[in-house]
Each structure stands twice: as C-alpha cells, then as structure tokens.
Design a protein around this motif. Structure first.
Motif, PDB file in Angstrom:
ATOM      1  N   ILE A 293       2.270 -14.102   1.108  1.00 38.78           N
ATOM      2  CA  ILE A 293       1.013 -14.776   0.798  1.00 38.78           C
ATOM      3  C   ILE A 293       0.912 -15.065  -0.704  1.00 38.78           C
ATOM      4  O   ILE A 293      -0.155 -15.355  -1.228  1.00 38.78           O
ATOM      5  CB  ILE A 293      -0.222 -13.960   1.280  1.00 38.78           C
ATOM      6  N   GLY A 294       2.062 -14.962  -1.389  1.00 38.08           N
ATOM      7  CA  GLY A 294       2.111 -15.396  -2.776  1.00 38.08           C
ATOM      8  C   GLY A 294       1.630 -14.381  -3.794  1.00 38.08           C
ATOM      9  O   GLY A 294       1.397 -14.718  -4.956  1.00 38.08           O
ATOM     10  N   VAL A 295       1.475 -13.128  -3.360  1.00 38.09           N
ATOM     11  CA  VAL A 295       1.066 -12.094  -4.318  1.00 38.09           C
ATOM     12  C   VAL A 295       2.293 -11.278  -4.693  1.00 38.09           C
ATOM     13  O   VAL A 295       2.941 -10.714  -3.810  1.00 38.09           O
ATOM     14  CB  VAL A 295       0.003 -11.161  -3.694  1.00 38.09           C
ATOM     15  N   PRO A 296       2.649 -11.211  -5.971  1.00 39.00           N
ATOM     16  CA  PRO A 296       3.779 -10.366  -6.347  1.00 39.00           C
ATOM     17  C   PRO A 296       3.392  -8.897  -6.204  1.00 39.00           C
ATOM     18  O   PRO A 296       2.427  -8.452  -6.816  1.00 39.00           O
ATOM     19  CB  PRO A 296       4.049 -10.727  -7.809  1.00 39.00           C
ATOM     20  N   GLY A 297       4.106  -8.155  -5.352  1.00 37.91           N
ATOM     21  CA  GLY A 297       3.775  -6.745  -5.121  1.00 37.91           C
ATOM     22  C   GLY A 297       4.127  -5.895  -6.327  1.00 37.91           C
ATOM     23  O   GLY A 297       5.065  -6.197  -7.057  1.00 37.91           O
ATOM     24  N   PRO A 298       3.376  -4.826  -6.542  1.00 35.50           N
ATOM     25  CA  PRO A 298       3.678  -3.932  -7.667  1.00 35.50           C
ATOM     26  C   PRO A 298       4.899  -3.074  -7.376  1.00 35.50           C
ATOM     27  O   PRO A 298       5.436  -3.104  -6.274  1.00 35.50           O
ATOM     28  CB  PRO A 298       2.422  -3.072  -7.767  1.00 35.50           C
ATOM     29  N   GLY A 299       5.338  -2.290  -8.360  1.00 35.48           N
ATOM     30  CA  GLY A 299       6.503  -1.421  -8.183  1.00 35.48           C
ATOM     31  C   GLY A 299       6.190  -0.141  -7.441  1.00 35.48           C
ATOM     32  O   GLY A 299       7.056   0.708  -7.286  1.00 35.48           O
ATOM     33  N   TRP A 300       4.954   0.024  -6.976  1.00 37.06           N
ATOM     34  CA  TRP A 300       4.527   1.226  -6.248  1.00 37.06           C
ATOM     35  C   TRP A 300       5.052   2.501  -6.884  1.00 37.06           C
ATOM     36  O   TRP A 300       4.820   2.733  -8.055  1.00 37.06           O
ATOM     37  CB  TRP A 300       4.908   1.115  -4.759  1.00 37.06           C
ATOM     38  N   TRP A 301       5.805   3.313  -6.116  1.00 40.50           N
ATOM     39  CA  TRP A 301       6.176   4.626  -6.664  1.00 40.50           C
ATOM     40  C   TRP A 301       7.209   4.570  -7.787  1.00 40.50           C
ATOM     41  O   TRP A 301       7.549   5.584  -8.371  1.00 40.50           O
ATOM     42  CB  TRP A 301       6.639   5.578  -5.562  1.00 40.50           C
ATOM     43  N   THR A 302       7.712   3.383  -8.103  1.00 42.34           N
ATOM     44  CA  THR A 302       8.650   3.296  -9.230  1.00 42.34           C
ATOM     45  C   THR A 302       7.927   2.914 -10.522  1.00 42.34           C
ATOM     46  O   THR A 302       8.535   2.831 -11.579  1.00 42.34           O
ATOM     47  CB  THR A 302       9.740   2.243  -8.968  1.00 42.34           C
ATOM     48  N   ASP A 303       6.623   2.643 -10.411  1.00 42.58           N
ATOM     49  CA  ASP A 303       5.865   2.181 -11.568  1.00 42.58           C
ATOM     50  C   ASP A 303       4.835   3.259 -11.931  1.00 42.58           C
ATOM     51  O   ASP A 303       4.038   3.655 -11.081  1.00 42.58           O
ATOM     52  CB  ASP A 303       5.164   0.862 -11.164  1.00 42.58           C
ATOM     53  N   PRO A 304       4.869   3.757 -13.195  1.00 41.28           N
ATOM     54  CA  PRO A 304       3.949   4.845 -13.565  1.00 41.28           C
ATOM     55  C   PRO A 304       2.483   4.549 -13.216  1.00 41.28           C
ATOM     56  O   PRO A 304       1.746   5.450 -12.833  1.00 41.28           O
ATOM     57  CB  PRO A 304       4.124   4.955 -15.080  1.00 41.28           C
ATOM     58  N   ALA A 305       2.093   3.281 -13.323  1.00 42.77           N
ATOM     59  CA  ALA A 305       0.695   2.947 -13.064  1.00 42.77           C
ATOM     60  C   ALA A 305       0.380   2.977 -11.565  1.00 42.77           C
ATOM     61  O   ALA A 305      -0.767   3.144 -11.172  1.00 42.77           O
ATOM     62  CB  ALA A 305       0.363   1.580 -13.640  1.00 42.77           C
ATOM     63  N   TRP A 306       1.402   2.796 -10.726  1.00 45.43           N
ATOM     64  CA  TRP A 306       1.162   2.685  -9.287  1.00 45.43           C
ATOM     65  C   TRP A 306       1.620   3.895  -8.490  1.00 45.43           C
ATOM     66  O   TRP A 306       1.415   3.950  -7.275  1.00 45.43           O
ATOM     67  CB  TRP A 306       1.837   1.426  -8.733  1.00 45.43           C
ATOM     68  N   ALA A 307       2.248   4.868  -9.153  1.00 44.66           N
ATOM     69  CA  ALA A 307       2.789   6.013  -8.414  1.00 44.66           C
ATOM     70  C   ALA A 307       1.663   6.796  -7.735  1.00 44.66           C
ATOM     71  O   ALA A 307       1.743   7.101  -6.536  1.00 44.66           O
ATOM     72  CB  ALA A 307       3.593   6.908  -9.355  1.00 44.66           C
ATOM     73  N   MET A 308       0.620   7.123  -8.484  1.00 40.57           N
ATOM     74  CA  MET A 308      -0.455   7.911  -7.889  1.00 40.57           C
ATOM     75  C   MET A 308      -1.199   7.132  -6.805  1.00 40.57           C
ATOM     76  O   MET A 308      -1.464   7.669  -5.728  1.00 40.57           O
ATOM     77  CB  MET A 308      -1.394   8.426  -8.979  1.00 40.57           C
ATOM     78  N   PRO A 309      -1.530   5.838  -7.057  1.00 37.06           N
ATOM     79  CA  PRO A 309      -2.135   5.069  -5.955  1.00 37.06           C
ATOM     80  C   PRO A 309      -1.281   5.055  -4.684  1.00 37.06           C
ATOM     81  O   PRO A 309      -1.825   5.096  -3.579  1.00 37.06           O
ATOM     82  CB  PRO A 309      -2.278   3.667  -6.546  1.00 37.06           C
ATOM     83  N   SER A 310       0.042   5.038  -4.813  1.00 35.63           N
ATOM     84  CA  SER A 310       0.898   5.072  -3.618  1.00 35.63           C
ATOM     85  C   SER A 310       0.681   6.369  -2.846  1.00 35.63           C
ATOM     86  O   SER A 310       0.550   6.364  -1.622  1.00 35.63           O
ATOM     87  CB  SER A 310       2.379   4.995  -4.005  1.00 35.63           C
ATOM     88  N   VAL A 311       0.640   7.478  -3.589  1.00 37.72           N
ATOM     89  CA  VAL A 311       0.440   8.777  -2.956  1.00 37.72           C
ATOM     90  C   VAL A 311      -0.935   8.813  -2.279  1.00 37.72           C
ATOM     91  O   VAL A 311      -1.079   9.300  -1.147  1.00 37.72           O
ATOM     92  CB  VAL A 311       0.551   9.912  -4.000  1.00 37.72           C
ATOM     93  N   ILE A 312      -1.935   8.273  -2.967  1.00 43.55           N
ATOM     94  CA  ILE A 312      -3.302   8.278  -2.431  1.00 43.55           C
ATOM     95  C   ILE A 312      -3.376   7.493  -1.127  1.00 43.55           C
ATOM     96  O   ILE A 312      -3.977   7.934  -0.141  1.00 43.55           O
ATOM     97  CB  ILE A 312      -4.279   7.698  -3.477  1.00 43.55           C
ATOM     98  N   LEU A 313      -2.723   6.341  -1.129  1.00 46.25           N
ATOM     99  CA  LEU A 313      -2.732   5.489   0.065  1.00 46.25           C
ATOM    100  C   LEU A 313      -2.150   6.229   1.274  1.00 46.25           C
ATOM    101  O   LEU A 313      -2.754   6.275   2.350  1.00 46.25           O
ATOM    102  CB  LEU A 313      -1.900   4.241  -0.236  1.00 46.25           C
ATOM    103  N   ALA A 314      -0.974   6.831   1.073  1.00 50.76           N
ATOM    104  CA  ALA A 314      -0.323   7.548   2.172  1.00 50.76           C
ATOM    105  C   ALA A 314      -1.178   8.728   2.629  1.00 50.76           C
ATOM    106  O   ALA A 314      -1.326   8.976   3.832  1.00 50.76           O
ATOM    107  CB  ALA A 314       1.060   8.041   1.723  1.00 50.76           C
ATOM    108  N   SER A 315      -1.771   9.443   1.681  1.00 48.99           N
ATOM    109  CA  SER A 315      -2.566  10.621   2.026  1.00 48.99           C
ATOM    110  C   SER A 315      -3.809  10.231   2.804  1.00 48.99           C
ATOM    111  O   SER A 315      -4.183  10.894   3.777  1.00 48.99           O
ATOM    112  CB  SER A 315      -2.985  11.383   0.769  1.00 48.99           C
ATOM    113  N   ALA A 316      -4.461   9.160   2.378  1.00 53.86           N
ATOM    114  CA  ALA A 316      -5.684   8.732   3.063  1.00 53.86           C
ATOM    115  C   ALA A 316      -5.339   8.306   4.491  1.00 53.86           C
ATOM    116  O   ALA A 316      -6.052   8.624   5.437  1.00 53.86           O
ATOM    117  CB  ALA A 316      -6.353   7.598   2.298  1.00 53.86           C
ATOM    118  N   TRP A 317      -4.219   7.604   4.639  1.00 55.64           N
ATOM    119  CA  TRP A 317      -3.790   7.181   5.977  1.00 55.64           C
ATOM    120  C   TRP A 317      -3.588   8.404   6.864  1.00 55.64           C
ATOM    121  O   TRP A 317      -4.019   8.425   8.017  1.00 55.64           O
ATOM    122  CB  TRP A 317      -2.487   6.382   5.856  1.00 55.64           C
TER     123      TRP A 317
END
Lengths: 272, 290
Positions: B139-163
């Motif tokens: 859909i034309g959105v460049p995805g972030p680096g998730w767990w490889t990116d310091p800014a996105w590592a914690m949000p990745s963990v949060i997402l999985a935990s909430a799920w």
C-alpha cells in the motif's frame, strides 16, 4: 430480544475479522514452515509454491525434539501433581486444623506470593549450585514444588465445604488423613482441576528459570530448545517456524480438549 | 501426649509445602539481600561492600535505561491490551451463536508460550521478508526496521505482547461484565439512556473492580517482562530495549556482578510492592463496588 439482521451480520464481520487476525500468525507460521530451504529471502506465501518438509527435517535433526517434548511434558506433570498434593494438604491444615500460630503462618504463606520468581532467580541459582543441582530436572522442579497461591485457592474451596460432613466422618472414627482424602478432596474437585490447569500451563510455558539452570541439551524444555535453535538458525525461518509449529501443537490439542476448564481457570484465578 | 499427636498431624499436613517454600523462596530472599551487600562474581570469595551496590545503581546508566525501557513497555502495552480486551469483551458479552468459538480463538495465544509468540512475531515483523512490511509495501508505506531499529524494537515487543494477552484481559473483563445485573441496563433503557450513556454510567463504573485487577496484574507482570524481550530483541539493538529482568540476567551471567544484580532485584521487588500498595490505596477513589 434479537437484534436486527444487519446488526448481527456486522457483529459477525467485526469479531470474525478480529478472530482471523488472532489466528493468522499461527497460520502464517504453518505456511512458512513448509517453505523449502534457502527460499526464505523470497516472500513466503500463505500457500507455498513449492511446499517442502526441509524445515521439519532440519529442525528434527538439529534438536532432540522428542526428548524435549518428553522433558516439558514430564516436568509439567510432576510439578502439577506435586503442587496439587502439597497445596491441598496445607489448605486442609489452614481450613480445618486448630493450632497456635495458624494465622501468622498463613500470613507468611501469602507473603511469599508477593515474591516473583524473576527476583529470586539469582539467589536460587546460587543455592542450586551449593546443592550441586545445576543442570538437573530436580533443580527445574524445586521452585515449583509448593505454591502459596494454590494453598490460598484450595483453602477457599475447603472452607466452603460444610463442616457437618467432616463431623459425620469423625463419628465414624476417621482420622484427619482419611477425612482429607475421602471427604474433602472429592468435594473440591472443581477447584483442584482449576488449579491443575493453571499449574500445568505455568510450568509448560516457563522460560527464565530453565534458561538459568539448564545447560545440557538433553535436559532442556521446549521453549528453551526453541530459543537456542533460533540462535543457531537466525535466518532460516522455515526451520524456526517448523519448530514453533511442532512445539505449539501439543498445547493447542490439550487446550482444545480442556478448553472449558482452561478459560474457567483464568476467569476464576485471574492468572494465566 | 495428645498435644504431641496433634502437632504431628499439623506437621504432616503443613511440612510438604512449608519446607519447599522456606527453601526456595524465603531462604533465597534473605540470601539475595545478603548478596546485594557484597561484591561477588559467583567464583571468588564474597567481598563486603555495604550499600555501595545500591549507591552505584543510582548512578548506573544501563540500569536506569533498563528501568526506563520497562516503563516504556508498560505505557505502550497496558492501554493497548486494556482497550483491545475491553472492546472484545463488550462485543462477545451477548448471546450469539458461535460466541464460544470466537472466545476460544481470542484466547488461543494465551496458552501459547512466550517463546513461540516471540518467534512468530519476530518473523512477521522481519524487516526484509516479513509479512507486515510486505503488506505495508503493497500500500506504498515503507515499513520500519522493527526489531532491528532502536526506535522500533520496543514497539515490536509491545505489539506481540498485546496480541498474546488480549484474550486474557478479555476473559477477566467478561467475568466482570457477567456479574453486572441485567436489571440495571433495563432500568436505564426504560429511562431512555442510549448505548453510550449506559456504557459510561453503568457498565464502566461497575467494571472497575475487574479493571483494577487487570491493571494490577499487568503492572506486576509487566515489571517482570523478560521472555519475549529476550527472544525478540535480546535487549538490543544497542541496548535499546533492555528491560530490568534482562539486566539482572546479564549482570549475573554475563558480567559476573552478582552483588549488583541482587541489589537490582531488590529494587525491582520494592518497585512492584510499591506500585501494588499505591494502587491498593488509589483504588478506593476509582473502583466502584456494586
């Protein structure tokens, strides 16, 4: 009162989509586990174009899977049985026996519930080292022999049993052990089942303590083995996903068989 | 003689649990306090340092960062899992065919181990060939680096935990919803209250005991978050998602600073105890008991 059809359809659409989102990660891991080796950098699909068992083959040769499964299952069963026995006996003492210091001792039991294992990992490890138990099943089991929470839960159940029932048994000349085994235990079966589910899941899913105390592959539990496997096969996701599929299957089957009890156990105990 | 026999009976019933609790909770607790007053690497003899480990902790940037990351986790996780769980509970709290099946599906991740959840999400959130970034790309959105990116590592963990925990919160709140008498809703309906009004005036206030429970348990568990972080990010990249328990683990088994790890354990325990006590006091102001 039935809601109108369009609203009902909307409800199914909304919560059905939600449920699909909850299921999807599982389906995706199944799909990825059937990708052939070396294809992982291509985009995997829900139906793999060239389905293969490479992932499973590599996984089964990299890990003694059946051994780990038996470890996890055996440890979970042992810890559940031990906790059921020790907790129900203590619960009986606190609910039915009169002895000096009963309240204080019960208070100390409850206080131990406040101490999370996470905080005790370091001194427990040191203790196991002194007992020369590092890297043994006994060490994995040790902190799960008794559970203050179980004592608390089962005491509530025993208190709810009418005392007349024990008294009738006393008239017949029964001692405490007999009353406990033949009168009380059968009557608190639902509470025992609830606690058993809780204890089993806690042991099956535990990670930090086995990680700290187990070194040899043959004593590892499934979560520990999987985590190690991921360390070795960082980029071979078909292998890692084959591992997750195989290790999640037993617990899902168990869950499907005992779904009512599992959900009830969570609602009643508030724990998972 | 009778007293002795009675004491024997009490001992028979109590010792099977008292001995393990003493050996594996109370003794470690005391020895942890003792170790925290020493410098020790598990091998050479312990060296008494008094309260220095605690003083050092206050100045230790890594431990402070670990505390901050733990708080970051809680701040992200708690609203997500609560609002999500509440929405599902409200939706599934009505008589509809298939309702139990849906509940079962939402609950499925709860019985799955953290390691499995972490691995599956790590794969979904794989920056280069993961599904999430693939879909975002379409859909034309460049995805972030998730767990490889310091800014996105914690949000990745949060997402999985909430799920994983959505279904758990759902079950607790459903139990709470079911204990609200149906007459309250009917009376309000007769008085002309709309759905939103009924939610804010009846459902939500009467659900506060369950909400309180969810908040307390989530805080207690959240401060001890470890498994999913360890597997998904290992605390990285560059320590950007290291949490308290992971720091304790690292200090003990990687750096051999057992004294200071024990001190940090005690800080964690006091924090958990403090939060529980404060919440226990605060609850009187916001929890309504029917």
């Amino acid at each position: 009162m039935r809601s109108p059809l369009p609203r009902r359809l909307g409800w199914y659409l909304l919560f059905g989509t939600g449920a699909a989102l909850m299921l999807f990660p599982f389906l995706w891991s199944v799909a990825s586990s059937f990708e052939p080796a070396g294809s992982v950098l291509d985009k995997p699909r829900l139906i793999p174009r060239h389905p293969s068992l490479d992932g499973y083959r590599t996984f089964l040769s990299a890990l003694p899977f059946w051994r780990l499964l038996a470890n996890s299952m055996g440890l979970a069963l042992c810890s559940t049985v031990l906790q059921l026995v020790t907790s129900s006996m203590a619960a009986y003492a606190f609910a039915r026996l009169e002895f000096p210091g009963r309240r204080v001792i019960f208070g100390i039991y409850l206080a131990t519930m406040m101490m999370p294992l996470q905080v005790l990992v370091v001194p427990l490890f040191v203790e196991m080292k002194q007992f020369d138990l590092v890297d043994t099943y006994a060490a994995v089991l040790a902190p799960t022999i008794a559970s203050a929470f179980g004592v608390f839960l089962l005491r509530q159940a025993i208190v709810a049993v009418p005392r007349e029932l024990d008294e009738a048994a006393v008239m017949d000349g029964a001692g405490h052990l007999r009353i406990f085994a033949t009168v009380i235990l059968p009557l608190i079966r639902p509470a025992l089942a609830t606690f058993a589910v809780f204890a089993f899941m806690a042991s099956w899913n535990s990670f930090l303590w086995p990680l700290v105390i187990i070194r040899s592959p043959e004593f590892m539990t499934l979560p520990l083995g999987l985590s190690n496997l991921h360390g070795q096969y960082t980029t071979e996701w078909n292998v890692v996903m084959a591992g997750t599929v195989l290790s999640v299957l037993p617990i899902i089957l168990l869950y499907l068989a005992a779904q009512k009890y599992v959900v009830q156990s969570t609602a009643l105990t508030g724990l998972k | 003689m009778r007293g002795l026999r009675k004491a024997g009976v009490v001992a028979v019933f109590l010792l099977p649990s008292a001995v393990p609790l003493l050996l594996f909770i109370i003794v470690p607790m005391v020895s942890s306090a003792w170790i925290s007053l020493h410098e020790w690497n598990l091998i050479s003899p312990m060296k008494w340092v008094g309260l220095r480990n605690y003083a050092d902790l206050a100045r230790d940037g890594d431990s402070r960062a670990a505390l901050l990351h733990t708080l970051e986790y809680l701040v992200g996780y708690l609203p997500l899992v609560y609002v999500g769980g509440l929405s599902i509970a409200l939706g599934l709290n009505r008589v509809m065919p298939g309702r139990n099946l849906l509940r079962g599906v939402y609950f499925l991740p709860v019985v799955t181990s953290w390691v499995v959840v972490a691995l599956v999400w790590k794969w979904l959130l794989n920056p280069s060939s993961g599904l999430v970034n693939d879909l975002l790309g379409r859909i034309g959105v460049p995805g972030p680096g998730w767990w490889t990116d310091p800014a996105w590592a914690m949000p990745s963990v949060i997402l999985a935990s909430a799920w994983k925990d959505l279904g758990y919160v759902m079950v607790i709140l459903l139990a709470g919803l079911q204990s609200i008498p149906a007459e309250y809703h009917e009376a309000a309906r007769i008085d002309g209250a709309g759905a939103w009004q009924r939610f804010t005036q009846i459902t939500f206030p009467l659900l506060t005991p369950s909400t309180y429970f969810v908040v307390i348990i989530s805080l207690i568990n959240g401060f001890q978050v470890f498994d999913q972080v360890f597997v998904m990010t290992g605390g990285g990249p560059a320590g950007s998602s290291q949490v308290l328990v992971e720091r304790i683990y690292d200090q003990t088994f990687r750096y051999g600073q057992v004294g200071s790890a024990s001190a940090l354990s005690w800080v964690l325990f006091v924090v958990i105890l403090g939060v529980t006590l404060v919440q226990g006091r605060l609850q009187r102001r916001w929890v309504t008991y029917a």
